[in-house]
Design a protein around this motif. Sequence first.
Motif, PDB file in Angstrom:
ATOM      1  N   ASN A  75     -10.342  27.826  48.472  1.00 44.31           N
ATOM      2  CA  ASN A  75      -9.112  28.612  48.564  1.00 44.31           C
ATOM      3  C   ASN A  75      -8.403  28.510  47.217  1.00 44.31           C
ATOM      4  O   ASN A  75      -8.657  27.603  46.419  1.00 44.31           O
ATOM      5  N   HIS A  76      -7.544  29.479  46.945  1.00 44.30           N
ATOM      6  CA  HIS A  76      -6.915  29.577  45.611  1.00 44.30           C
ATOM      7  C   HIS A  76      -5.413  29.414  45.741  1.00 44.30           C
ATOM      8  O   HIS A  76      -4.725  30.297  46.242  1.00 44.30           O
ATOM      9  N   GLU A 149     -10.231  34.667  47.438  1.00 41.97           N
ATOM     10  CA  GLU A 149      -8.981  35.370  47.761  1.00 41.97           C
ATOM     11  C   GLU A 149      -8.615  36.361  46.665  1.00 41.97           C
ATOM     12  O   GLU A 149      -7.826  37.283  46.889  1.00 41.97           O
ATOM     13  N   GLY A 150      -9.142  36.131  45.471  1.00 40.97           N
ATOM     14  CA  GLY A 150      -8.909  37.047  44.369  1.00 40.97           C
ATOM     15  C   GLY A 150      -7.646  36.769  43.582  1.00 40.97           C
ATOM     16  O   GLY A 150      -7.509  37.194  42.439  1.00 40.97           O
ATOM     17  N   ASP A 161      -6.659  36.534  52.921  1.00 36.39           N
ATOM     18  CA  ASP A 161      -7.994  36.950  53.357  1.00 36.39           C
ATOM     19  C   ASP A 161      -9.002  36.742  52.232  1.00 36.39           C
ATOM     20  O   ASP A 161      -8.688  36.957  51.052  1.00 36.39           O
ATOM     21  N   PHE A 162     -10.209  36.305  52.584  1.00 32.12           N
ATOM     22  CA  PHE A 162     -11.287  36.173  51.618  1.00 32.12           C
ATOM     23  C   PHE A 162     -11.983  37.531  51.482  1.00 32.12           C
ATOM     24  O   PHE A 162     -12.330  38.159  52.478  1.00 32.12           O
ATOM     25  N   LYS A 163     -12.190  37.963  50.246  1.00 33.12           N
ATOM     26  CA  LYS A 163     -12.773  39.280  49.996  1.00 33.12           C
ATOM     27  C   LYS A 163     -14.300  39.212  50.079  1.00 33.12           C
ATOM     28  O   LYS A 163     -14.937  38.378  49.430  1.00 33.12           O
ATOM     29  N   ALA A 222     -15.422  35.632  56.191  1.00 33.15           N
ATOM     30  CA  ALA A 222     -14.651  35.153  57.340  1.00 33.15           C
ATOM     31  C   ALA A 222     -15.098  33.758  57.761  1.00 33.15           C
ATOM     32  O   ALA A 222     -14.273  32.901  58.111  1.00 33.15           O
ATOM     33  N   ALA A 223     -16.403  33.503  57.706  1.00 31.14           N
ATOM     34  CA  ALA A 223     -16.933  32.198  58.107  1.00 31.14           C
ATOM     35  C   ALA A 223     -16.487  31.096  57.152  1.00 31.14           C
ATOM     36  O   ALA A 223     -16.102  30.001  57.576  1.00 31.14           O
TER      37      ALA A 223
END
Length: 240
Positions: A75-76, A149-150, A161-163, A222-223
């Motif tokens: 995560n960022h 997450e970008g 959200d993870f892209k 998502a996982a």
Amino acid sequence: MKRILLMVLHNILYVPFWFVQLCLYGRKSDRHSEKERFDFLKKVTINANKGGNVIIQADGQENLPPKDGFIIYPNHQGLYDTLAFLESCDRPFSVVMKKEVQNVPFLKQVFKVMRAIPIDRDDVKEAMRTILQVAEEVQSGRNYIIFAEGTRSKKGNELLDFKGGSFKAAMRAKCPIVPVALLDAYKPFDTNSTEETVVQIHYLPPMYYEDYKNMKSVEIAAAVKKRIEEKIAECIKEQQ
């Protein structure tokens, strides 16, 4: 950036020498090995953290795949995130960074030494070229960090959200995906405090190609996000 100033002041006798080395190691013509460059960055980071009142609490390093050629997906939270990995990880790695971060003082030099790759998410063709380059380098045995997450969440320990597109490099390289949970990594550089700060970094069990080969990129995203969220929730609960 009070924390960076504190780091500099506490290492003022070494900073000029380190800066010159950063510039030399960051040249495209530099002939030091990736391991030599990484070991230098680790030494500087450990001393900077000590001077800046940042303590790294890390676990799960044994979950890193035994063979190089994997991608770490954390995560960022903040500008500090990569430095948490430099102290806690003994395996050389590079990072895919946002194009805008290229000009942040100190981080700019660090990223050059790491041979980090900038990505312009607003340019689809350029972003695809970056993905292909990362996949190729991972297949050759390099390790990478990609922040799915970008951008920084700016929500503390909450995730964006993870892209799905962030996982296309791993899918193309057919490499292990290592989820990593960061906690309080936003505090060192994204707040004005210079008080002692503890940053937690938890390396979670990897997903190998056999685990995700039949999944779509959004499903992988998502996982991975779910695993990280669960670990963060577990850590927060233990602190209460």
